[in-house]
Design an enzyme around this catalytic site. Structure first.
Site, mmCIF file in Angstrom:
data_model
loop_
_atom_site.group_PDB
_atom_site.id
_atom_site.type_symbol
_atom_site.label_atom_id
_atom_site.label_comp_id
_atom_site.label_asym_id
_atom_site.label_seq_id
_atom_site.Cartn_x
_atom_site.Cartn_y
_atom_site.Cartn_z
ATOM 1 N N ARG A 247 0.860 -1.172 0.000
ATOM 2 C CA ARG A 247 0.000 0.000 0.000
ATOM 3 C C ARG A 247 0.898 1.224 0.000
ATOM 4 N NH1 ARG A 247 -3.863 -2.327 -1.320
ATOM 5 N NH2 ARG A 247 -5.906 -2.481 -0.355
ATOM 6 N N GLU A 276 -2.264 8.092 -3.885
ATOM 7 C CA GLU A 276 -2.699 7.690 -5.228
ATOM 8 C C GLU A 276 -4.181 8.042 -5.437
ATOM 9 O OE1 GLU A 276 -1.717 3.457 -4.638
ATOM 10 O OE2 GLU A 276 -3.865 2.999 -4.791
ATOM 11 N N HIS A 294 -1.759 0.540 -9.482
ATOM 12 C CA HIS A 294 -2.431 -0.325 -8.496
ATOM 13 C C HIS A 294 -3.207 -1.445 -9.208
ATOM 14 C CE1 HIS A 294 -4.157 -0.372 -4.145
ATOM 15 N NE2 HIS A 294 -4.103 -1.592 -4.654
HETATM 16 C C1 DGY Z 1 -6.326 -5.439 -2.562
HETATM 17 O O1 DGY Z 1 -7.137 -6.338 -2.762
HETATM 18 O O2 DGY Z 1 -6.079 -5.014 -1.435
HETATM 19 C C2 DGY Z 1 -5.638 -4.858 -3.760
HETATM 20 O O3 DGY Z 1 -4.620 -4.002 -3.391
HETATM 21 C C3 DGY Z 1 -6.638 -4.127 -4.646
HETATM 22 O O4 DGY Z 1 -6.957 -2.910 -4.048
#
Ligand code: DGY
Length: 337
Positions: A247, A276, A294
């Site tokens: 993240r 982001e 992402h």
């Molecule tokens: C998740 O499933 O956490 C991926 O990063 C998609 O946002």
């Protein structure tokens, strides 16, 4: 929830994201569905307004679910996330208010590991950088060191966060590419999990010092905010690469851009960013970073599986079955279905 079931009325659910039409269609068969059709996320105010009178929410990793929002939407009972990450949800606040929350683990593990590995390879072997060079028409002749990068095979793969996705990446590295695997995680794997991969737990400092390729897959929490910032980057070898598929916020992007620009790190692969979809201009200015929007879990079958799992969780909750991937079973105790 029970009232709706008893009266025969369909439970009212908000679909906060545009998803695959056939899966939205199944939701509509079972629920009184209010669906947000745009790709722009609902603003916090819109989310609060659209949630009025709703008992269920189908959401992604971008809708912020705070205690304030829950208090403003007291009928809400179930939140089904189509993502595995749930740092956008105040889980404790949900539990305290009897709101059950599910996420979407497992179904995306292998797809996300594939992508993390690809991003690491692209950074190490300078794939984006060399493609841009070629497209610009700069390729005039072969050169002995033209885009010479770092090797993957036989190098040290350092994994920060050894959950399901971390382990799937370790398998690719150890069994597919002969990499030496080290990892750092709050808890160590059992010896029988480490042994087939030759994986070794090390402290965070050793992880950073020994890494040829650092792969970051740790969940984002207040404790992991800027887990890799300037002091951590300073421990890494100048020829190393860093890949973040966890993240934005786990890595200090500004510090990383500085290290990349100064050549203190060879390259990076980033799929997630602080703030982001906005990116720091300092990162955009670095040629030695591969940037993707992402999409680590974005294969078509996997994105469908993630949506279907959220659907299954909602159906289970409102049909009195156990939610398959419930994050807070204690919530049912504060306010039973
Ligand atoms: C998740 O499933 O956490 C991926 O990063 C998609 O946002």
């Amino acid at each position: 929830m029970a009232d709706a079931a008893q009266s025969g009325a369909k439970p009212a659910v908000l679909l906060a994201r545009r998803i695959f039409p056939d899966i939205a269609g199944t939701l509509r068969e079972h629920f009184e569905l209010d669906s947000h059709e745009g790709d722009e996320p609902l603003s916090p105010v819109e989310l609060r307004q659209r949630l009025q009178g709703k008992v269920g929410l189908f959401a992604s990793g971008t809708e912020q679910i705070s205690a304030e929002l829950l208090d403003a939407c007291p009928q809400l009972r179930v939140i089904a996330l189509m993502t595995v990450g749930h740092n956008n949800v105040d889980l404790a606040a949900c539990t305290a208010r009897g709101v059950r929350v599910s996420n979407a683990p497992d179904v995306l593990t292998e797809t996300t590991a594939d992508f993390g590995f690809a991003l690491m390879m692209a950074a190490a072997r300078r794939i984006s950088e060399s493609e841009h060079y070629l497209r610009r028409g700069d390729w005039k002749q072969w050169r002995v060191d033209l885009f010479a990068g770092a090797d993957i095979h036989g190098s040290t793969l350092a994994i920060l966060g050894m959950g399901r996705i971390g382990q799937a990446i370790a398998r690719r590295g150890a069994l597919g590419f002969g990499m030496k695997v080290i990892y750092h995680n709050r808890s160590r794997l059992a010896p029988e999990q480490e042994a087939p991969l030759g994986a070794r737990w090390v402290d965070k400092e050793q992880l950073l010092r020994q890494a040829d390729h650092l792969l970051i897959v740790v969940p984002y929490t207040p404790q992991t905010h800027h887990a890799v910032a300037a002091p951590e980057l300073a421990l890494m070898k100048p020829g190393a690469t860093l890949t973040n598929i966890a993240r934005g916020g786990v890595v200090d992007d500004l510090a990383l851009a500085g290290a990349l620009a100064r050549g203190e790190l060879a390259a990076a692969g980033l799929d997630v960013f602080e703030g982001e979809p906005q990116l720091r201009p300092e990162l955009l200015a670095c040629s030695n970073v591969v940037l993707t929007p992402h999409i680590a879990s974005a294969s078509l079958p996997t994105r469908r599986a993630m949506c279907n799992l959220a659907l299954e969780n909602l159906l289970a909750a409102f049909k009195g079955r156990t939610m398959p991937t419930l994050l807070n079973p204690e919530a049912a105790l504060s306010r039973p279905a």
